[in-house]
Scaffold this active site. Structure first.
Site, PDB file in Angstrom:
ATOM      1  CG  HIS A   1      -0.354   0.583   2.527  1.00  0.00           C
ATOM      2  ND1 HIS A   1      -0.178  -0.510   3.413  1.00  0.00           N
ATOM      3  CD2 HIS A   1      -0.358   1.587   2.942  1.00  0.00           C
ATOM      4  CE1 HIS A   1       0.617   0.068   4.507  1.00  0.00           C
ATOM      5  NE2 HIS A   1       0.288   1.393   4.258  1.00  0.00           N
TER       6      HIS A   1
ATOM      7  CG  ASP B   1       0.064  -3.969   2.750  1.00  0.00           C
ATOM      8  OD1 ASP B   1       0.475  -3.469   1.766  1.00  0.00           O
ATOM      9  OD2 ASP B   1      -0.286  -3.037   3.706  1.00  0.00           O
TER      10      ASP B   1
ATOM     11  N   GLY C   1       2.813   6.560   8.614  1.00  0.00           N
ATOM     12  CA  GLY C   1       4.414   7.055   8.268  1.00  0.00           C
ATOM     13  C   GLY C   1       5.175   5.913   8.764  1.00  0.00           C
TER      14      GLY C   1
ATOM     15  CB  SER D   1       2.836   2.371   6.029  1.00  0.00           C
ATOM     16  OG  SER D   1       1.502   2.639   6.502  1.00  0.00           O
ATOM     17  N   GLY D   2       4.827   0.072   6.150  1.00  0.00           N
ATOM     18  CA  GLY D   2       6.043  -0.701   5.399  1.00  0.00           C
ATOM     19  C   GLY D   2       7.227  -1.242   6.146  1.00  0.00           C
TER      20      GLY D   2
END
Length: 264
Positions: free
Chosen positions: A75, A121, A212, A214-215
Site C-alpha cells: 500500500h 500487503d 508513516g 507503514s512498510g
C-alpha cells in the site's frame, strides 16, 4: 526479550555480514511508544529503511533483507522512477549522517495483493546498486515459513511515523516500541473477519505504530538475532493504542520472497 524458536532463512551472498545482529545494540526500556515517542539508539536498527520522494519527503518504512533487496508494504505504492531507498538514517534533521541513497530498479508486489481488504500487503524492492554494509547498515533475517510466534511475545516495531492520532506531528529521530503479539482469534474480537491468516496483530497495550510507519519492520529476537516477522500494514485511523495494529505476516510469504529474489 523472550526467545523465539525460528528457523532463519536468508542467503547473503558474497558477504561476511550475518543477518539480524546489529553492531550497535538496541536499548529497550519498559515504556517505549512510537505514539508518544521513544527515540531508538542511533544505528541500533540497521535494516531500517526510509522510503522517500526525491525531494526528501519520508512516506513509508522498509527493511533491508540483503544487499539488493528491501521488503515494504504494497500500500506504500512505491514507484522506482519517483522514489528512493535511504539507508543509515536516524535523525532526519541531521546533515551529518553517513547515508546511502539508492535508486530502485524494480518494485515487485505480491500477485494477490488486495487494496480493498489490505490482504497480502507486501512489495519487494530491488535496489539499482547493492547496499554497502556498515556498522549502521546491515540486513535483518527473514522469518521462515514454519515460524512459531507465541501470543504475548514482545517484539519491536520502528519508524518515523506520526507520534499521535491527532495532528501530523512526526519525529526527526527514529522511534521504537516493544509490542506484545496478539493471536488471530483475539485480533478478530476487535477487527472481525477482516483479519486473515496472512496477517499478524500486535499491540493494544498502550502503544502503537501509526501513519508513516507503514512498510516498516516488526522484529522479534532469537538469542542475539532479530527476525523480521511482520510489515506495518494497517490499524485504526486515529492510532488507538488500545487496539492491536495489523502487520503482514512475513512467514506466509517467505517462499515467495525467496522465489522472487532467486529469479531476479
Amino acid at each position: 526479550m523472550l526467545l523465539l524458536s525460528l528457523t532463519l532463512c536468508l542467503v547473503l551472498l558474497g558477504s561476511s555480514w550475518g543477518c539480524g545482529v546489529p553492531a550497535i545494540k538496541p536499548l529497550l526500556s519498559s515504556s517505549q511508544r512510537i505514539v508518544n515517542g521513544e527515540s531508538a539508539v542511533p544505528g541500533s536498527w540497521p535494516w531500517q529503511v526510509s522510503l522517500q520522494e526525491k525531494s526528501g519527503f519520508h512516506f513509508c518504512g522498509g527493511s533491508l533483507i540483503s544487499q539488493s533487496w528491501v521488503v515494504t508494504a504494497a500500500h506504500c505504492n512505491v514507484s522506482p522512477g519517483r522514489h528512493v531507498v535511504v539507508l543509515g538514517e536516524y535523525d532526519r534533521s541531521s546533515s551529518a549522517e553517513s547515508l546511502q541513497v539508492l535508486s530502485i530498479s524494480k518494485a515487485i508486489t505480491h500477485p494477490f495483493w488486495n487494496p480493498n481488504t489490505l490482504n497480502n500487503d507486501l512489495t519487494l524492492l530491488k535496489l539499482a546498486s547493492p547496499a554497502q554494509y556498515t556498522k549502521r547498515i546491515s540486513p535483518v533475517c527473514v522469518a521462515s515459513s514454519n515460524e512459531a510466534l507465541p501470543a504475548g511475545l514482545k517484539c519491536v516495531t520502528t519508524g518515523w511515523g506520526r507520534l499521535s492520532g491527532v495532528g501530523n506531528t512526526t519525529p526527526t529521530r527514529l522511534q521504537q516500541v516493544a509490542l506484545p503479539l496478539v493471536t488471530v482469534n483475539q485480533c478478530r474480537q476487535y477487527w472481525g473477519s477482516r483479519i486473515t491468516d496472512s496477517m499478524i496483530c500486535a499491540g493494544g497495550a498502550g502503544a502503537s505504530s501509526c501513519q508513516g510507519d507503514s512498510g516498516g519492520p516488526l522484529v522479534c529476537q532469537k538469542g542475539n538475532t532479530w527476525v523480521l516477522v511482520g510489515v506495518v500494514s494497517w490499524g485504526t485511523s486515529n492510532c488507538n493504542v488500545r487496539q492491536p495494529a495489523i502487520y503482514t505476516r512475513v512467514s506466509k510469504f517467505s517462499n515467495w520472497i525467496n522465489q522472487v529474489v532467486a529469479s531476479n
